[in-house]
Design a protein around this motif. Sequence first.
Motif, PDB file in Angstrom:
ATOM      1  N   VAL A  65      10.289   0.371  25.761  1.00 38.38           N
ATOM      2  CA  VAL A  65       9.584   2.003  25.569  1.00 38.38           C
ATOM      3  C   VAL A  65       8.511   1.380  24.805  1.00 38.38           C
ATOM      4  O   VAL A  65       7.317   2.077  25.909  1.00 38.38           O
ATOM      5  CB  VAL A  65      11.108   2.316  24.311  1.00 38.38           C
ATOM      6  CG1 VAL A  65      10.431   3.316  23.752  1.00 38.38           C
ATOM      7  CG2 VAL A  65      12.129   1.873  25.400  1.00 38.38           C
ATOM      8  N   ARG A  66       8.232   1.054  24.074  1.00 37.33           N
ATOM      9  CA  ARG A  66       7.047   0.620  23.201  1.00 37.33           C
ATOM     10  C   ARG A  66       7.087  -1.060  21.792  1.00 37.33           C
ATOM     11  O   ARG A  66       7.811  -0.533  22.198  1.00 37.33           O
ATOM     12  CB  ARG A  66       6.322   1.536  22.074  1.00 37.33           C
ATOM     13  CG  ARG A  66       5.986   3.464  22.837  1.00 37.33           C
ATOM     14  CD  ARG A  66       5.833   4.331  21.908  1.00 37.33           C
ATOM     15  NE  ARG A  66       6.666   4.467  20.616  1.00 37.33           N
ATOM     16  CZ  ARG A  66       7.536   5.556  20.745  1.00 37.33           C
ATOM     17  NH1 ARG A  66       8.019   5.339  21.742  1.00 37.33           N
ATOM     18  NH2 ARG A  66       7.605   5.400  19.950  1.00 37.33           N
ATOM     19  N   ALA A  81       9.337  -0.521  18.860  1.00 35.30           N
ATOM     20  CA  ALA A  81      10.088   0.943  18.473  1.00 35.30           C
ATOM     21  C   ALA A  81      11.324   0.656  18.467  1.00 35.30           C
ATOM     22  O   ALA A  81      12.117   1.287  17.730  1.00 35.30           O
ATOM     23  CB  ALA A  81       9.482   1.436  19.965  1.00 35.30           C
ATOM     24  N   ILE A  82      12.063   0.116  18.874  1.00 32.15           N
ATOM     25  CA  ILE A  82      13.721  -0.525  19.783  1.00 32.15           C
ATOM     26  C   ILE A  82      13.918  -1.258  17.633  1.00 32.15           C
ATOM     27  O   ILE A  82      14.921  -0.831  17.010  1.00 32.15           O
ATOM     28  CB  ILE A  82      13.918  -1.358  20.647  1.00 32.15           C
ATOM     29  CG1 ILE A  82      13.478  -0.490  21.592  1.00 32.15           C
ATOM     30  CG2 ILE A  82      15.765  -1.553  20.219  1.00 32.15           C
ATOM     31  CD1 ILE A  82      14.511  -1.858  23.049  1.00 32.15           C
ATOM     32  N   ALA A  89      13.774   1.523  14.684  1.00 25.70           N
ATOM     33  CA  ALA A  89      14.709   2.652  15.249  1.00 25.70           C
ATOM     34  C   ALA A  89      15.702   2.618  15.059  1.00 25.70           C
ATOM     35  O   ALA A  89      16.331   2.561  14.345  1.00 25.70           O
ATOM     36  CB  ALA A  89      14.854   3.345  16.784  1.00 25.70           C
ATOM     37  N   GLU A 149       5.876   1.944  13.058  1.00 28.69           N
ATOM     38  CA  GLU A 149       7.595   3.091  14.180  1.00 28.69           C
ATOM     39  C   GLU A 149       7.634   3.723  13.129  1.00 28.69           C
ATOM     40  O   GLU A 149       8.298   4.667  12.694  1.00 28.69           O
ATOM     41  CB  GLU A 149       7.720   2.019  15.193  1.00 28.69           C
ATOM     42  CG  GLU A 149       6.832   1.708  16.621  1.00 28.69           C
ATOM     43  CD  GLU A 149       6.711   2.932  17.584  1.00 28.69           C
ATOM     44  OE1 GLU A 149       7.434   4.409  17.246  1.00 28.69           O
ATOM     45  OE2 GLU A 149       6.008   2.832  18.611  1.00 28.69           O
ATOM     46  N   TYR A 207       8.238  10.653  10.746  1.00 23.46           N
ATOM     47  CA  TYR A 207       7.152  10.227  12.348  1.00 23.46           C
ATOM     48  C   TYR A 207       6.969   9.397  12.398  1.00 23.46           C
ATOM     49  O   TYR A 207       5.926   9.777  11.312  1.00 23.46           O
ATOM     50  CB  TYR A 207       7.636  11.188  12.794  1.00 23.46           C
ATOM     51  CG  TYR A 207       8.672  11.980  12.963  1.00 23.46           C
ATOM     52  CD1 TYR A 207       9.986  12.372  13.989  1.00 23.46           C
ATOM     53  CD2 TYR A 207       8.939  13.555  12.743  1.00 23.46           C
ATOM     54  CE1 TYR A 207      11.081  12.579  14.056  1.00 23.46           C
ATOM     55  CE2 TYR A 207      10.099  14.284  13.310  1.00 23.46           C
ATOM     56  CZ  TYR A 207      11.664  13.576  13.482  1.00 23.46           C
ATOM     57  OH  TYR A 207      12.386  14.869  13.177  1.00 23.46           O
ATOM     58  N   LYS A 230      12.585  11.641  19.064  1.00 21.23           N
ATOM     59  CA  LYS A 230      12.373  11.798  18.475  1.00 21.23           C
ATOM     60  C   LYS A 230      12.379   9.816  17.588  1.00 21.23           C
ATOM     61  O   LYS A 230      11.916  10.078  16.663  1.00 21.23           O
ATOM     62  CB  LYS A 230      12.452  13.117  17.531  1.00 21.23           C
ATOM     63  CG  LYS A 230      12.261  14.397  18.355  1.00 21.23           C
ATOM     64  CD  LYS A 230      12.694  15.587  17.260  1.00 21.23           C
ATOM     65  CE  LYS A 230      12.325  16.193  17.731  1.00 21.23           C
ATOM     66  NZ  LYS A 230      12.486  18.079  17.088  1.00 21.23           N
ATOM     67  N   LYS A 231      13.575  10.075  18.270  1.00 22.45           N
ATOM     68  CA  LYS A 231      13.611   8.940  17.187  1.00 22.45           C
ATOM     69  C   LYS A 231      13.122   7.240  17.759  1.00 22.45           C
ATOM     70  O   LYS A 231      13.291   6.463  17.126  1.00 22.45           O
ATOM     71  CB  LYS A 231      15.665   8.818  17.088  1.00 22.45           C
ATOM     72  CG  LYS A 231      16.293   9.076  16.264  1.00 22.45           C
ATOM     73  CD  LYS A 231      17.668   9.401  15.447  1.00 22.45           C
ATOM     74  CE  LYS A 231      18.096   9.672  14.149  1.00 22.45           C
ATOM     75  NZ  LYS A 231      19.140   9.957  14.096  1.00 22.45           N
ATOM     76  N   LEU A 232      13.247   7.556  19.006  1.00 23.42           N
ATOM     77  CA  LEU A 232      13.027   6.334  19.700  1.00 23.42           C
ATOM     78  C   LEU A 232      11.852   6.256  21.032  1.00 23.42           C
ATOM     79  O   LEU A 232      11.117   5.449  21.049  1.00 23.42           O
ATOM     80  CB  LEU A 232      14.482   5.878  19.913  1.00 23.42           C
ATOM     81  CG  LEU A 232      14.553   3.910  20.677  1.00 23.42           C
ATOM     82  CD1 LEU A 232      13.251   2.726  20.275  1.00 23.42           C
ATOM     83  CD2 LEU A 232      15.045   3.707  21.766  1.00 23.42           C
ATOM     84  N   LEU A 233      12.437   7.225  21.928  1.00 23.07           N
ATOM     85  CA  LEU A 233      11.618   7.031  23.136  1.00 23.07           C
ATOM     86  C   LEU A 233      10.346   7.934  23.171  1.00 23.07           C
ATOM     87  O   LEU A 233       9.555   7.364  24.027  1.00 23.07           O
ATOM     88  CB  LEU A 233      12.475   8.062  24.218  1.00 23.07           C
ATOM     89  CG  LEU A 233      13.781   7.928  24.188  1.00 23.07           C
ATOM     90  CD1 LEU A 233      14.388   8.635  25.020  1.00 23.07           C
ATOM     91  CD2 LEU A 233      14.244   5.817  25.043  1.00 23.07           C
TER      92      LEU A 233
END
Lengths: 269, 79
Positions: free
Chosen positions: A65-66, A69-70, A73, A105, A119, B63-66
């Motif tokens: 993804v980036r 990021a995972i 999240a 992130e 965000y 919004k949460k991850l992608l």
Amino acid sequence: MDTKYIKVAVLLIEGTNNEQEVYLAFKRLGADPELLHLKQLISKKDLSDYQCLMIPGGFSAGDYVRAGAIFAARLKSALRKQLMEFAEKGYPIGGICNGFQVLVELGLLPALDSRMSDYPQASLAINDSARFECRPTLLKHESKGNCIFTKDIPYQEVVLMPSAHAEGKFLFPLEKQDEYLQRLIDNDQVVFRYVDTQGNYADYPWNPNGSLYNIAAICNPEGNVFGMMPHPERVFYRYTHPDWTRVYKENGDGKAVFESVLGYIRRKF
Amino acid sequence: MEADVTISLNKGVADPEGSNVKKALNLLGFDEVMNVRTMKTFRIDLATTDRVKAKKDVEEMCKKLLANPVIQSYQIELR
């Protein structure tokens, strides 16, 4: 509190691969670090039992993804409240390389408007060279005293720490770039900037990724959340410097980062 | 139901991979290639037939991850 009672959580998920060096850096300085998988922290442990949270480098979740990021999240969905409380109490949260990407992130950095933005407010984008850049980098210390992770490093001192990343180009949203950067500077949140051997802010290859304002490391407005792309844990001893046989130094340049944060915890808690 | 989520870089954000591909294509003799931008598509299989709910859920995923709104935007296409 005494150093030996300082508990440091070194957090990892699958793909993290710098946890041993970060763990050892704290261990060598007499603290009590612990390697923790995110799943352990969620189900069996309590973040409030620790005085410091470190997110080490690596390729968490395969950098899919980036980068980061995972990890971010998952961390946010399970421990958002605990993280906020931890940061609000003034406990240090540090992210190195992939850890910096995770903190950005998560919204814990640069955190211009609140402790943790919903965000991301910034991004660590793909290097301008579109390659993995891996080499020693020179950094000028720019924090005037706000950042608790670099308190022991003199203002404007140039230190050497290795960089190893493909996504390290610090960016703000284009339309807000000037405003956000000015606030970052005014808040004393810029901690390290890439320089050349003369100490000038220089472009590639000195700035390995094309970062805005040559930014290599930042902290939050309160100074207790800190992220950097280069690796202080890889230059803990003087003989892990590439030029150690030619340039005498008493310690590795990275050691001061870990000493600074332990010193802060000793004084404050 | 399937959703295709395409993540692209915002206008003005450098795309090093795209520029490198453009250079390579020019070197291969494709002189008419003026610009290349890279995008990434996730094809997400959803256990629902409710289009409204699906759209809402996928937006939340973006919004949460992608997507990171600082440099990226997303486009959702339900199939």
